[in-house]
Structure formats: structure tokens, C-alpha cells
Design a protein around this motif. Structure first.
Motif, short mmCIF file in Angstrom:
data_model
loop_
_atom_site.label_atom_id
_atom_site.label_comp_id
_atom_site.label_asym_id
_atom_site.label_seq_id
_atom_site.Cartn_x
_atom_site.Cartn_y
_atom_site.Cartn_z
N UNK A 1 -10.11 3.46 -5.11
CA UNK A 1 -10.46 2.16 -5.76
C UNK A 1 -9.11 1.32 -5.65
N UNK A 2 -8.14 1.89 -6.08
CA UNK A 2 -6.89 1.09 -6.22
C UNK A 2 -6.47 0.67 -4.65
N UNK A 3 -6.53 1.52 -3.69
CA UNK A 3 -6.10 1.06 -2.25
C UNK A 3 -7.11 0.04 -1.91
N UNK A 4 -8.29 0.02 -2.16
CA UNK A 4 -9.35 -0.96 -1.83
C UNK A 4 -8.85 -2.30 -2.40
N UNK A 5 -8.23 -2.18 -3.65
CA UNK A 5 -7.76 -3.43 -4.19
C UNK A 5 -6.64 -4.04 -3.52
N UNK A 6 -5.79 -3.23 -3.52
CA UNK A 6 -4.65 -3.64 -2.59
C UNK A 6 -5.00 -4.06 -1.03
N UNK A 7 -6.03 -3.48 -0.47
CA UNK A 7 -6.28 -4.13 0.85
C UNK A 7 -7.10 -5.44 0.81
N UNK A 8 -7.59 -5.58 -0.64
CA UNK A 8 -8.42 -6.86 -0.81
C UNK A 8 -9.84 -6.85 -0.13
N UNK A 9 -10.11 -5.48 0.36
CA UNK A 9 -11.67 -5.51 1.12
C UNK A 9 -12.20 -4.14 0.73
N UNK A 10 -13.43 -4.08 0.71
CA UNK A 10 -14.11 -2.56 0.52
C UNK A 10 -13.90 -1.67 1.56
N UNK A 11 -13.53 -0.61 1.26
CA UNK A 11 -13.29 0.47 2.23
C UNK A 11 -14.19 1.45 2.27
N UNK A 12 -14.93 1.60 1.45
CA UNK A 12 -16.05 2.55 1.24
C UNK A 12 -17.51 1.97 0.98
N UNK B 1 0.96 -1.16 0.01
CA UNK B 1 0.00 -0.01 0.17
C UNK B 1 0.79 1.21 0.01
N UNK B 2 0.68 2.29 -0.84
CA UNK B 2 1.43 3.30 -1.14
C UNK B 2 0.80 4.52 0.07
N UNK B 3 1.72 5.10 0.63
CA UNK B 3 1.61 5.96 1.77
C UNK B 3 0.70 7.25 0.95
N UNK B 4 0.96 7.50 -0.20
CA UNK B 4 -0.05 8.71 -0.70
C UNK B 4 -1.31 8.15 -0.66
N UNK B 5 -1.74 7.00 -1.09
CA UNK B 5 -2.94 6.60 -0.98
C UNK B 5 -3.74 6.49 0.52
N UNK B 6 -3.00 5.96 1.36
CA UNK B 6 -3.18 5.94 2.75
C UNK B 6 -3.59 7.31 3.33
N UNK B 7 -2.81 8.40 2.81
CA UNK B 7 -3.24 9.88 3.05
C UNK B 7 -4.69 10.14 2.46
N UNK B 8 -4.91 9.62 1.46
CA UNK B 8 -6.10 9.98 0.72
C UNK B 8 -7.26 9.54 1.70
N UNK B 9 -6.98 8.27 2.09
CA UNK B 9 -8.16 7.54 2.96
C UNK B 9 -8.19 8.34 4.19
N UNK B 10 -7.13 8.69 4.78
CA UNK B 10 -7.33 9.74 6.07
C UNK B 10 -7.84 10.91 5.64
N UNK B 11 -7.45 11.50 4.59
CA UNK B 11 -8.14 12.90 4.41
C UNK B 11 -9.59 12.50 4.01
N UNK B 12 -10.10 11.39 3.52
CA UNK B 12 -11.47 11.02 3.35
C UNK B 12 -12.22 11.07 4.79
N UNK B 13 -11.40 10.36 5.63
CA UNK B 13 -12.13 10.16 7.37
C UNK B 13 -12.21 11.65 7.94
N UNK B 14 -11.34 12.40 7.43
CA UNK B 14 -11.39 13.76 8.12
C UNK B 14 -12.14 14.59 7.55
N UNK B 15 -12.44 14.63 6.21
CA UNK B 15 -13.24 15.53 5.81
C UNK B 15 -14.82 15.04 5.15
#
Length: 296
Positions: A37-48, A1-15
Motif C-alpha cells: 500500500x505504501x509503495x502504491x502511494x509512492x507510485x501515485x497509482x494503484x498497483x493491485x 521508492x524503496x528497494x525492499x518494497x519493490x522486492x515485495x512487489x516482485x515477489x507478489x508477481x512471482x508467487x
């Protein structure tokens, strides 16, 4: 998982929305959605998941945000350490409510500068419930709450209590109450009150005093600025609750409330496991607040 995508997920949680994340990061909503969507594929589970006309984090998404906080904090600590080696300085963004900033900020900035930290301070005056959301934009958020209100509990927010500041009643020097040193709530039942906007600390305290005593305050004016409130009180347009260290107008007299504990509590909010520079500024805030709290 790339840090930049994790940042996007955190931004979504914050905003709370894709659009808000896109605006904050100067991206298009479709680009944000694609990266999540790519992050969810990397995680192998729905995130949203859908939530009416909006979307929200799934349970897995919420769990990953907590891990994202840890990963991003570790990366930021490493970046901060390398930056300090390059320049000898680290930077911290600090948001504070205005009266707290007036009281604490000068000495905090002096301490931070002496330790090689560039602290950039901003005013932020919101209700206690909304304060933590500002961590999306700031490293530290200093807020305040009615001491009867429980402190927030959130695994994504670390809370450091800084000080307790009593609230006093202020009256005009020309008032018939000015000769008193202490006053009861019942003695104030027929007075006009000047307060801050509803939902903000201090007004919360006024309402909780009302609930405890059964004496409802008659609020005739609501202002955002303590200096304006003091000016109106000095002109005998009413009385007000005022934080002890904020009362400065020579035209008012400060009276202690008898039989009722009334105070606001200062708190510094950060992400858990903050960078060393952030933790150091929180320590500076605590030290300055302790000095202020010892002042009569």
C-alpha cells in the motif's frame, strides 16, 4: 521508492498472492499488504486490483514490476561485486531437472569453482510451463521442452538455449526389435509404452509424434525416473522414448526413430540483466552442453 518494497512487489508477481509472499519472506500478510500500500502511494497509482476473491497486478503494477526487476538486478550486481571483493567468491543458486543435472552439473560445478563462484545446485522437475516461476527462489532454472514447442516469451525471463538432445526408442536386448538400428513409428503401433507423467517433456514428444503420425501409443506404465523406466524396459515390460544421453542401462538397446524428428531442447532461464556470476554460470552451462552435444 524503496528497494525492499519493490522486492515485495516482485515477489507478489512471482508467487501470485499476499499469503504466498508472506510465507516466503517470513512476514505476516498484513505487513506485506501494508508495505505494498505504501509503495502504491509512492507510485501515485494503484498497483493491485480485485480479481474475484483474489487480487492481481494492475497494468501499472505490471509495468512497475519490470522496472523493479531492473532496479533489483542492478543492486544485486553491486552487492555481488562487493562480496567478491570481500571474499573472492560469489554465490549462485541453480535449479535443474534430474537427468539434465546428471549430464551437465559435474563439469559446470568444476568450472564455477575454478572461477571463484560458489554454485549451489538443486533438483527441480516440473513441466516447462511452470519452470519460470521457480525464478522466485533460484538465480538460474535449467528446464527442457519438446523442440516443436515454441520457447517462452516473457519480458521478465531471459532464455538461453543450451542444446538439443535427440530422443531415441529403447527396447530390451531380448526384444525382437533389438537387432534393428532404426525403426518407424508404425512398426511400434502394437507395443506397450512406458513413459513419464503426462505434461512432462518426453511425454509431450510422444504425444506430438502421435499427432503427426496418427499412431496413438499404448502407455501402460508412467514413472518419474528414467532409471526406473530403463529397468522396466530391460525386463521387457515395454518400450520407451529416452533422451539419448540418459540411456545407460546395459539391458536396453537404443534405436533411432526413422522419419520423425524427436528431441528435447535444454534452456537456462534467468532474470534479464543477471549478475556477473549468474551470467558466468550460464556460460559454463552452455559450454558443457556444447561439449555433450558433440558426443555421438
Amino acid at each position: 521508492m524503496e528497494v525492499r518494497r519493490l522486492r515485495l512487489l516482485r515477489e507478489f508477481a512471482d508467487r501470485g498472492s499476499i499469503g504466498a509472499v508472506a510465507d516466503a519472506l517470513h512476514m505476516t500478510p498484513s505487513a506485506v499488504s501494508q508495505q505494498l500500500k505504501v509503495l502504491a502511494e509512492e507510485a501515485g497509482v494503484a498497483l493491485l486490483e480485485p480479481d474475484g476473491r483474489r487480487i492481481r497486478l494492475t497494468g501499472a503494477g505490471q509495468a512497475l514490476v519490470l522496472r523493479a526487476d531492473d532496479v533489483i538486478a542492478a543492486v544485486e550486481r553491486a552487492q555481488d561485486e562487493m562480496a567478491s571483493y570481500r571474499s573472492g567468491h560469489a554465490s549462485v543458486r541453480l535449479a535443474m531437472f534430474p537427468s539434465g543435472a546428471s549430464l551437465l552439473l559435474p563439469d559446470v560445478l568444476t568450472r564455477a569453482k575454478s572461477s571463484g563462484t560458489d554454485a549451489y545446485a538443486f533438483h527441480l522437475d516440473v513441466g516447462y510451463a511452470e519452470a519460470a516461476t521457480a525464478l522466485a527462489d533460484f538465480d538460474i532454472v535449467v528446464t527442457h521442452r519438446d523442440e516443436r514447442m515454441p520457447t517462452r516469451t516473457d519480458p521478465r525471463v531471459a532464455v538461453t538455449e543450451l542444446m538439443r538432445e535427440p530422443l531415441d526408442v529403447i527396447v530390451a536386448r531380448t526384444s525382437d526389435l533389438a537387432a534393428h538400428r532404426r525403426v518407424t513409428v508404425s512398426e511400434l503401433a502394437d507395443r506397450d509404452w512406458i513413459s513419464v507423467l503426462g505434461g512432462f517433456p518426453v511425454d509431450d514428444v510422444l504425444q506430438s509424434i502421435s499427432a503427426l503420425t496418427g499412431v496413438a501409443p499404448r502407455v501402460t506404465q508412467r514413472m518419474l525416473d528414467f532409471a526406473t523406466i530403463e529397468s522396466l524396459v530391460a525386463a521387457d515390460h515395454g518400450i520407451a522414448l529416452m533422451p539419448r544421453h540418459a540411456a545407460r542401462d546395459p539391458g536396453v538397446v537404443r534405436l533411432e526413430l526413422k522419419g520423425v524428428r524427436a528431441a528435447r531442447v535444454y534452456e537456462a532461464l534467468t532474470r534479464p540483466h543477471p549478475r556477473a556470476a549468474i551470467a558466468a554460470v550460464v556460460d559454463d552451462l552452455a559450454a558443457v552442453a556444447a561439449d555433450v552435444a558433440r558426443t555421438p
